[in-house]
Design a protein around this motif. Structure first.
Motif, PDB file in Angstrom:
ATOM      1  N   VAL A  38      -9.159   2.572  -4.347  1.00  0.00           N
ATOM      2  CA  VAL A  38     -10.025   1.448  -4.685  1.00  0.00           C
ATOM      3  C   VAL A  38     -11.453   1.974  -4.799  1.00  0.00           C
ATOM      4  O   VAL A  38     -11.903   2.743  -3.943  1.00  0.00           O
ATOM      5  CB  VAL A  38      -9.948   0.350  -3.597  1.00  0.00           C
ATOM      6  CG1 VAL A  38     -11.000  -0.721  -3.821  1.00  0.00           C
ATOM      7  CG2 VAL A  38      -8.552  -0.272  -3.570  1.00  0.00           C
ATOM      8  N   ASP A  39     -12.153   1.573  -5.852  1.00  0.00           N
ATOM      9  CA  ASP A  39     -13.548   1.998  -6.001  1.00  0.00           C
ATOM     10  C   ASP A  39     -14.373   1.486  -4.817  1.00  0.00           C
ATOM     11  O   ASP A  39     -14.232   0.318  -4.413  1.00  0.00           O
ATOM     12  CB  ASP A  39     -14.138   1.459  -7.298  1.00  0.00           C
ATOM     13  CG  ASP A  39     -13.566   2.143  -8.531  1.00  0.00           C
ATOM     14  OD1 ASP A  39     -13.061   3.269  -8.389  1.00  0.00           O
ATOM     15  OD2 ASP A  39     -13.613   1.537  -9.614  1.00  0.00           O
ATOM     16  N   TRP A  40     -15.232   2.351  -4.282  1.00  0.00           N
ATOM     17  CA  TRP A  40     -16.059   1.936  -3.154  1.00  0.00           C
ATOM     18  C   TRP A  40     -17.382   2.687  -3.192  1.00  0.00           C
ATOM     19  O   TRP A  40     -17.500   3.728  -3.839  1.00  0.00           O
ATOM     20  CB  TRP A  40     -15.333   2.194  -1.824  1.00  0.00           C
ATOM     21  CG  TRP A  40     -15.122   3.648  -1.485  1.00  0.00           C
ATOM     22  CD1 TRP A  40     -14.218   4.504  -2.048  1.00  0.00           C
ATOM     23  CD2 TRP A  40     -15.831   4.406  -0.510  1.00  0.00           C
ATOM     24  NE1 TRP A  40     -14.302   5.746  -1.480  1.00  0.00           N
ATOM     25  CE2 TRP A  40     -15.289   5.723  -0.534  1.00  0.00           C
ATOM     26  CE3 TRP A  40     -16.859   4.119   0.398  1.00  0.00           C
ATOM     27  CZ2 TRP A  40     -15.758   6.736   0.318  1.00  0.00           C
ATOM     28  CZ3 TRP A  40     -17.315   5.120   1.242  1.00  0.00           C
ATOM     29  CH2 TRP A  40     -16.757   6.413   1.189  1.00  0.00           C
ATOM     30  N   ARG A 118      -6.902  -1.987   2.018  1.00  0.00           N
ATOM     31  CA  ARG A 118      -7.240  -3.385   1.714  1.00  0.00           C
ATOM     32  C   ARG A 118      -6.623  -4.361   2.713  1.00  0.00           C
ATOM     33  O   ARG A 118      -7.236  -5.363   3.084  1.00  0.00           O
ATOM     34  CB  ARG A 118      -6.747  -3.713   0.298  1.00  0.00           C
ATOM     35  CG  ARG A 118      -7.173  -5.078  -0.223  1.00  0.00           C
ATOM     36  CD  ARG A 118      -6.613  -5.274  -1.629  1.00  0.00           C
ATOM     37  NE  ARG A 118      -5.145  -5.185  -1.613  1.00  0.00           N
ATOM     38  CZ  ARG A 118      -4.416  -4.849  -2.681  1.00  0.00           C
ATOM     39  NH1 ARG A 118      -5.010  -4.544  -3.812  1.00  0.00           N
ATOM     40  NH2 ARG A 118      -3.096  -4.805  -2.598  1.00  0.00           N
ATOM     41  N   TYR A 134      -8.591   2.143  -0.346  1.00  0.00           N
ATOM     42  CA  TYR A 134      -7.273   2.214  -0.993  1.00  0.00           C
ATOM     43  C   TYR A 134      -6.543   0.891  -0.801  1.00  0.00           C
ATOM     44  O   TYR A 134      -6.914   0.062   0.043  1.00  0.00           O
ATOM     45  CB  TYR A 134      -6.429   3.369  -0.437  1.00  0.00           C
ATOM     46  CG  TYR A 134      -5.906   3.155   0.971  1.00  0.00           C
ATOM     47  CD1 TYR A 134      -4.647   2.595   1.200  1.00  0.00           C
ATOM     48  CD2 TYR A 134      -6.665   3.523   2.075  1.00  0.00           C
ATOM     49  CE1 TYR A 134      -4.166   2.395   2.488  1.00  0.00           C
ATOM     50  CE2 TYR A 134      -6.198   3.329   3.367  1.00  0.00           C
ATOM     51  CZ  TYR A 134      -4.948   2.767   3.559  1.00  0.00           C
ATOM     52  OH  TYR A 134      -4.483   2.571   4.835  1.00  0.00           O
ATOM     53  N   ALA A 135      -5.514   0.698  -1.594  1.00  0.00           N
ATOM     54  CA  ALA A 135      -4.657  -0.485  -1.482  1.00  0.00           C
ATOM     55  C   ALA A 135      -3.202  -0.045  -1.412  1.00  0.00           C
ATOM     56  O   ALA A 135      -2.822   0.956  -2.033  1.00  0.00           O
ATOM     57  CB  ALA A 135      -4.864  -1.417  -2.673  1.00  0.00           C
ATOM     58  N   ASP A 137       0.387  -1.649  -2.165  1.00  0.00           N
ATOM     59  CA  ASP A 137       1.079  -2.794  -2.757  1.00  0.00           C
ATOM     60  C   ASP A 137       2.576  -2.690  -2.494  1.00  0.00           C
ATOM     61  O   ASP A 137       3.197  -1.658  -2.764  1.00  0.00           O
ATOM     62  CB  ASP A 137       0.829  -2.848  -4.260  1.00  0.00           C
ATOM     63  CG  ASP A 137      -0.630  -3.152  -4.579  1.00  0.00           C
ATOM     64  OD1 ASP A 137      -1.205  -4.025  -3.911  1.00  0.00           O
ATOM     65  OD2 ASP A 137      -1.184  -2.518  -5.486  1.00  0.00           O
TER      66      ASP A 137
END
Length: 219
Positions: A38-40, A118, A134-135, A137
């Motif tokens: 994930v962009d941060w 996330r 990060y995520a 799923d």
């Protein structure tokens, strides 16, 4: 030979499967999650240390991690600490193996930056900051490899509370009976997330794969 079903995301699934086979088990991998970065943006405020509750924060944190290589790192357990050290962090401290215990063990007043998933957001100390890097799923159905392994009597290894809850839901959606499935949980919290009704639910005596394998092998 006892078969274990490894449900954690890659690359952890392959690593755990290799350790299981070295310990004398047959291992089947069927990850329940896919991991993506994930962009941060790093915080503008100064921080004293990093907190890592998953090795995935290091694997998917990207180039910005290099900004923090000189800071102390409080890692949740041995595996996360090893990944952090390999990624260039110089001062890595190993925590007790669970996020709540790690937070409780932090020094008072520490301005810690938690690099997190996330869905993985444990309580932070008063001066703590968090960035989602990060995520994870979940899959929408129990993988075929998992169904086949369970039909053959495999013991499902549950490495996290979210994995335990997801596995329980997928088992129900697949129309399988918990009464015919044995599970081994990494901690009491993970076992609680799995719920009741399993043929057997063993709990590891320590938060690592070796203890999880011993729990799985208990009859």
């Amino acid at each position: 030979m006892t078969t274990v079903l490894v449900l954690r995301p890659e690359p952890g699934a392959t690593a755990s499967a290799a350790r299981a086979e070295a310990a004398g088990f047959r291992a089947v991998t069927a990850p329940l999650f896919t991991i993506a970065p994930v962009d941060w943006a790093p915080p503008t405020e100064p921080v004293d240390a990093l907190m890592l509750t998953s090795a995935n924060a290091v694997r998917h944190g990207g180039p910005a991690l290099a900004l923090f290589h000189d800071l102390p790192v409080h890692a949740v357990g041995i595996e996360t600490a090893a990944i952090a050290s390999a990624a260039g962090f110089r001062d890595v401290r190993i925590g007790p193996g669970d996020a709540a215990g790690l937070v409780a063990a932090l020094p008072d007043g520490l301005r810690v930056l938690h690099l997190a998933g996330r869905e993985h957001r444990p309580a932070l100390p008063a001066q703590g900051l968090r960035r989602i890097v990060y995520a994870a799923d979940p899959v929408t159905a129990l993988p075929d490899a998992a169904r086949e392994a369970l039909a053959g009597g495999a013991i499902a290894l549950l490495h996290s509370a979210r994995a335990a809850a997801t596995f329980a839901a997928l088992v129900e959606t697949a129309g399988l009976s918990r009464a015919g499935i044995a599970v081994a949980a990494l901690s009491p919290a993970v076992a609680a997330a799995a719920g009741i009704g399993w043929r057997r639910c063993a709990i590891a005596g320590a938060p690592d794969d070796e203890a999880l394998f011993r729990a799985a092998n208990c009859r």
